[in-house]
Design an enzyme around this catalytic site. Structure first.
Site, PDB file in Angstrom:
ATOM      1  CG  HIS A  80      -1.575   1.345   1.475  1.00 33.68           C
ATOM      2  ND1 HIS A  80      -2.665   1.767   0.742  1.00 33.68           N
ATOM      3  CD2 HIS A  80      -1.291   2.344   2.358  1.00 33.68           C
ATOM      4  CE1 HIS A  80      -3.031   2.965   1.166  1.00 33.68           C
ATOM      5  NE2 HIS A  80      -2.218   3.344   2.139  1.00 33.68           N
ATOM      6  CB  CYS A 150      -3.386   2.622  -2.660  1.00 27.88           C
ATOM      7  SG  CYS A 150      -2.486   1.052  -2.481  1.00 27.88           S
TER       8      CYS A 150
END
Length: 210
Positions: A80, A150
């Site tokens: 992430h 993301c």
């Protein structure tokens, strides 16, 4: 006796010289409406703002240990990422674009910080840019764990700010997983997963946070 003649160049210069007591003509604006800088002066360079990439391993080390057994290949992490600029952290998940103070989500501090360079983009312009992304490419309903996540957001914003992409080992992770039989078998299930990072605030145009 003949009066000596002045050279042509000297005569031309004399004709252009201002009369005694007269003021010189003011400088004319250049194209774009800017006056030329006085001779010997330098324009002040634009302010530079540092840009960083925060990288988090959502598996907390599990991917490194289990991926050879489950996928038949080594994965270092389930990544992430977020962009740090203008003293805030910005990221994208199933809730849309969010922001917080750097390291302010429940993920805690990042596992890795990558310096992406500097940007001349002001905070005002950047927030306008994020607002347009939130209304177009990065609406909450556009989130997909493999194809629009993301890291897609971080890569897009990094290029806007610095002209640089984020590391390819991050953006290539979905294709690496889907290239394995186990990844293909799990894709129908994984496609339904909506990841929302705990601790972020939905992006607001006024101050970068709600």
């Amino acid at each position: 006796m003949r009066t000596p003649q002045r050279p042509a160049a000297a005569a031309a210069a004399a004709s252009r010289a201002p009369a005694a007591g007269s003021r010189p003509a003011p400088p004319q604006p250049r194209r774009g409406g800017r006056l030329p800088a006085p001779r010997g002066s330098m324009e002040e360079p634009p302010a530079l703002h540092p840009v960083q990439l925060y990288v988090y391993d959502l598996s907390k080390g599990m991917a490194r240990r289990l991926s050879p057994l489950m996928l038949g290949k080594q994965l270092e992490g389930i990544w992430h990422t977020s962009i740090i600029v203008h003293k805030d952290e910005f990221f994208f998940d199933s809730g849309g674009i969010s922001s917080c103070a750097p390291g302010g989500t429940l993920l805690g501090p990042p596992d890795l910080v990558v310096d992406l360079g500097n940007t001349e983009v002001t905070e005002e312009i950047f927030l306008e840019y994020l607002s347009s992304l939130g209304e177009s490419m990065f609406r909450s309903e556009s989130y997909n764990i493999f194809e629009h996540n993301c890291n897609t957001f971080s890569n897009e914003v990094a290029q806007f700010l610095t002209g640089r992409k984020i590391p390819s080992y991050i953006t290539d992770l979905p294709s690496e997983v889907l290239a394995t039989p186990f990844g293909q078998a799990l894709r129908p299930l994984l496609d339904t997963i909506q990841i929302q990072t705990p601790g972020g605030n939905a992006f607001s145009r006024h101050n970068g946070q709600s």
